[in-house]
Design a protein around this motif. Structure first.
Motif, mmCIF file in Angstrom:
data_model
loop_
_atom_site.group_PDB
_atom_site.id
_atom_site.type_symbol
_atom_site.label_atom_id
_atom_site.label_comp_id
_atom_site.label_asym_id
_atom_site.label_seq_id
_atom_site.Cartn_x
_atom_site.Cartn_y
_atom_site.Cartn_z
ATOM 1 N N ILE A 39 0.851 -1.199 0.000
ATOM 2 C CA ILE A 39 0.000 0.000 0.000
ATOM 3 C C ILE A 39 0.880 1.241 0.000
ATOM 4 O O ILE A 39 0.670 2.177 -0.776
ATOM 5 C CB ILE A 39 -0.953 -0.004 1.209
ATOM 6 N N ASP A 40 1.906 1.254 0.844
ATOM 7 C CA ASP A 40 2.819 2.398 0.921
ATOM 8 C C ASP A 40 3.564 2.588 -0.402
ATOM 9 O O ASP A 40 3.666 3.706 -0.906
ATOM 10 C CB ASP A 40 3.809 2.194 2.066
ATOM 11 N N LEU A 41 4.042 1.506 -0.984
ATOM 12 C CA LEU A 41 4.744 1.585 -2.269
ATOM 13 C C LEU A 41 3.831 2.167 -3.343
ATOM 14 O O LEU A 41 4.241 3.013 -4.136
ATOM 15 C CB LEU A 41 5.248 0.202 -2.686
ATOM 16 N N GLY A 42 2.579 1.736 -3.353
ATOM 17 C CA GLY A 42 1.613 2.241 -4.323
ATOM 18 C C GLY A 42 1.369 3.736 -4.162
ATOM 19 O O GLY A 42 1.230 4.461 -5.154
ATOM 20 N N GLU A 43 1.338 4.211 -2.921
ATOM 21 C CA GLU A 43 1.155 5.648 -2.682
ATOM 22 C C GLU A 43 2.331 6.452 -3.221
ATOM 23 O O GLU A 43 2.150 7.526 -3.789
ATOM 24 C CB GLU A 43 0.945 5.911 -1.194
ATOM 25 N N TRP A 44 3.546 5.934 -3.074
ATOM 26 C CA TRP A 44 4.721 6.614 -3.639
ATOM 27 C C TRP A 44 4.664 6.582 -5.161
ATOM 28 O O TRP A 44 4.949 7.577 -5.825
ATOM 29 C CB TRP A 44 6.018 5.961 -3.148
ATOM 30 N N ALA A 45 4.273 5.436 -5.729
ATOM 31 C CA ALA A 45 4.223 5.301 -7.186
ATOM 32 C C ALA A 45 3.180 6.228 -7.807
ATOM 33 O O ALA A 45 3.381 6.745 -8.908
ATOM 34 C CB ALA A 45 3.922 3.851 -7.561
#
Length: 67
Positions: A39-45
């Motif tokens: 979820i965190d990675l997706g927010e950065w992406a």
């Protein structure tokens, strides 16, 4: 015999705020799970999260490598 080991460091998961032991028992630390990590990675992406920095220099700013 007494146990002189210090208590484990506990942090909050940045995504869901669950308690996470900072150690080998938590392979996704500081996240509580692979799900929260993704979820965190997706927010950065998606650029929902970003690190503040100096504004970009462009030609409209009057900056040039020729000067």
């Amino acid at each position: 015999m007494s146990n002189n080991n210090p208590p484990p460091t506990i942090v909050k998961c940045p995504t869901c705020s669950n308690a996470v032991v900072w150690g080998e028992v938590s392979p996704y630390r500081p996240f509580c799970s692979k799900r929260c990590q993704l979820i965190d990675l997706g927010e950065w992406a998606e650029e929902e999260k970003r690190i503040a920095g100096a504004p970009d220099m462009s030609d409209s700013d009057g900056w040039s490598e020729d000067h």
